[in-house]
Design a protein around this motif. Structure first.
Motif, PDB file in Angstrom:
ATOM      1  N   ALA A 154       0.830  -1.194   0.000  1.00  0.00           N
ATOM      2  CA  ALA A 154       0.000   0.000   0.000  1.00  0.00           C
ATOM      3  C   ALA A 154       0.873   1.255   0.000  1.00  0.00           C
ATOM      4  N   ALA A 155       2.029   1.169   0.699  1.00  0.00           N
ATOM      5  CA  ALA A 155       2.912   2.327   0.761  1.00  0.00           C
ATOM      6  C   ALA A 155       3.411   2.682  -0.638  1.00  0.00           C
ATOM      7  N   ALA A 156       3.802   1.666  -1.390  1.00  0.00           N
ATOM      8  CA  ALA A 156       4.284   1.902  -2.747  1.00  0.00           C
ATOM      9  C   ALA A 156       3.171   2.494  -3.602  1.00  0.00           C
ATOM     10  N   LEU A 157       1.958   2.010  -3.355  1.00  0.00           N
ATOM     11  CA  LEU A 157       0.811   2.497  -4.122  1.00  0.00           C
ATOM     12  C   LEU A 157       0.571   3.977  -3.848  1.00  0.00           C
ATOM     13  N   ARG A 158       0.670   4.347  -2.561  1.00  0.00           N
ATOM     14  CA  ARG A 158       0.428   5.746  -2.195  1.00  0.00           C
ATOM     15  C   ARG A 158       1.473   6.670  -2.807  1.00  0.00           C
ATOM     16  N   SER A 159       2.736   6.175  -2.863  1.00  0.00           N
ATOM     17  CA  SER A 159       3.775   7.019  -3.432  1.00  0.00           C
ATOM     18  C   SER A 159       3.721   6.985  -4.958  1.00  0.00           C
ATOM     19  N   GLY A 160       2.832   6.145  -5.481  1.00  0.00           N
ATOM     20  CA  GLY A 160       2.664   6.140  -6.929  1.00  0.00           C
ATOM     21  C   GLY A 160       3.687   5.283  -7.655  1.00  0.00           C
TER      22      GLY A 160
END
Lengths: 259, 310
Positions: free
Chosen positions: A223-229
């Motif tokens: 999810a962290a990677a997703l938030r940072s795009g």
């Protein structure tokens, strides 16, 4: 807690044969929340239905708590794994009161002290005892989804399968239900598998997630990677872009040569 | 602006029934029932139908007190045969010098007996066959539905005739014959309803709680099929009464001297021109009761089966 190896789900035979899920594998730790993301028809809901026995497992292995699932599923399985459905308007029996909806699983599994368990289940999902003898048509969508969650939790399962639990609700109620789910997970130590087409919902609730397309796993990410795009895969990128809303492509500067 | 509340508040019992937060199972159920009753009473014809049916039940229950004469033992055959309606004999007398009014009163018992027995036998059979075959599907569905088709293919009165001919005439055999021929439509309705219900999420949810198939069928599928079946059975009751009367008319139902309405019409046939009341009075009784059941069924459909309502 939950391990899925090369899961394959096929519906129909011959010309009607549809491979809904092709070789999907993932692993969920106890107490984790795992997301399955993808467009409509990507097979993410079918994965959930295959886990709990509503869809056939054509190939591969599903292991819960180190034990491969049996077909048909055992009663012990249903005490460990429960599911919350997408549409709270369809998942409650229209002729049953909240009370009978909640007492049914207790009766099936021969549980004692139904009375106090029902009241406790209602309290857990933030509803008072005044809701106990209402019919579904006397409840709002959010209240119905809370009842559906209470029904799934009343047997004290360890794994909760969430099939787009908020997509049928409006935005403010969505947030309430998501916070409730988040809260319940921490308090009861539950393991979640969340299916959603909404990246924001998945990023809010899950730590890790699997992106699916056309029945295949495209990419596993956090999810962290997703938030940072950050996404290595093109399809995931396009999903992220879509979740940021529609932006009109910048008008091209007129470059027509004067003629 | 302090003072009267803007809306009239419902008083005691009504407020209790309509409470949005019932305190017990019974309050919730009664509240539902009350709402159904309110929409039922909005339809005056349905209330008329209900009144007729209640009247039939009361007449049957208190026949001993209402009927002025014996339904079986006639009066003086020389002076009291085939008398027209008068103050002594309200609806006249028949060829055995029996009071037609008393016979119709007692005949209501036979009519009610037939109607209740047929619906008690046929409805559960139809409901069970329909829900089981609809829910299980596959070869069970094929087998049960072909059996249903076979029974459906028999003309009702002809099968009843054959059955009565085999077992001997009598009202009980007529009841069995009618019941055997009237369950297939109920099975079809129950199956159609079940097919709509069985893939819904609330059935999947109860499956995921580990419920057994009989439990799902009895506890979750049947309650949703019952209302449309009740409507259908009520609407069929007129047909059942007419079939029973038809068998009586043919001499294969109730046997003399039982005051069965169809049999009474049959005896009246011989005097149709000169003593019209002998056949007409029981005919009117059949008509009124059939109409009552039809009106009641229509009203029930509006309440129980919102899909079919206009």
């Amino acid at each position: 807690m939950l391990d899925i190896q090369n899961l394959k789900v096929v519906f129909g035979t011959g010309r009607l044969r549809v491979e809904a899920v092709k070789n999907v594998s993932f692993h969920v730790e106890q107490g984790a929340a795992y997301g399955l993301v993808g467009e409509s028809g990507s097979g993410k809901s079918t994965v959930l239905r295959a886990i709990c026995g509503l869809a056939p497992i054509t190939g591969g292995r599903v292991t819960v708590n180190g034990e491969a699932v049996t077909s048909p599923r055992s009663k012990a399985f249903y005490r460990t794994v429960q599911m919350v459905f997408q549409d709270p308007y369809a998942s409650l029996h229209p002729r049953h009161t909240v009370d009978s909806t909640l007492s049914e699983p207790l009766a099936i599994h021969g549980e004692k002290d139904a009375e106090s368990r029902i009241l406790q289940a209602l309290r857990e999902v933030g509803l008072g005892p005044s809701f106990r003898f209402r019919y579904p048509h006397q409840l709002s969508g959010g209240q119905r989804q809370r009842i559906a969650i209470a029904r799934a939790l009343i047997l004290r399962p360890k794994v909760l399968l969430l099939d787009e639990p908020t997509s049928a609700l409006d935005a403010s109620v969505q947030a309430e239900i998501l916070n409730l789910l988040d809260d319940l997970r921490r308090r009861l130590g539950l393991t979640y598998i969340l299916v959603s087409h909404d990246l924001a919902v998945v990023a809010h609730l899950c730590e890790r997630l699997l992106v699916m397309q056309h029945g295949e796993a495209v990419e596993e990410t956090t999810a962290a990677a997703l938030r940072s795009g950050a996404a290595s895969n093109e399809y995931t990128q396009s999903l992220i872009q879509a979740s940021q809303g529609f932006t009109r492509a910048a008008p091209q500067p007129a470059q027509a040569p004067a003629a | 602006m302090a003072g009267a509340p803007p809306f009239p508040q419902p008083s005691g019992l009504q407020a209790w029934l309509l409470s949005a937060e019932p305190n017990s199972r019974w309050q919730a159920r009664l509240g539902r029932g009350y709402l159904g009753w309110r929409s039922f009473t909005k339809n005056p014809l349905a209330v008329l139908g209900l009144a007729i049916v209640i009247l039939l039940v009361l007449v049957a229950a208190f026949a001993d007190f209402i009927a002025p004469y014996s339904p079986i033992v006639g009066g003086d055959l020389r002076t009291e045969r085939l008398l027209p309606p008068s103050e002594t004999y309200w609806l006249g007398t028949d060829d055995q010098a029996r009071d037609i009014f008393s016979r119709i009163i007692y005949g209501s018992r036979i009519t009610l007996f037939v109607v209740i027995l047929v619906s008690i036998i046929a409805t559960p059979v139809g409901l069970l066959v329909g829900t089981v075959s609809g829910y299980l599907g596959g070869w069970v569905d094929t087998v049960l539905m072909r059996i249903t088709d076979i029974f459906l293919a028999f003309p009702r009165l002809v099968l009843a005739l054959a059955f009565v001919a085999a077992l001997g005439p009598g009202i009980e055999n007529a009841v069995i014959a009618i019941a055997i021929t009237s369950w297939p439509p109920y099975a079809r309705i129950a199956r159609a309803e079940t097919l709509m219900i069985r893939n819904s999420d609330f059935i999947a949810a109860v499956k995921l709680q580990g419920a057994s198939t009989p439990r799902i069928i009895m506890g979750h599928v049947v309650p949703l099929c019952v209302s449309s079946l009740i409507v259908r059975v009520t609407l069929d009751m007129a047909g059942i009464i007419l079939t029973a009367a038809g068998l009586g008319f043919l001499g294969l139902g109730a046997q003399p001297p039982m005051p069965e309405w169809g049999a009474m019409v049959a005896t009246g046939r011989n005097y149709l021109i000169d003593q019209w009341w002998v056949a007409a009075m029981p005919g009117i009784a059949i008509f009124v009761v059939s109409l009552g059941f039809n009106l009641l069924g229509d009203g029930l459909r509006d309440v129980l089966d919102p899909k079919a309502a206009k």
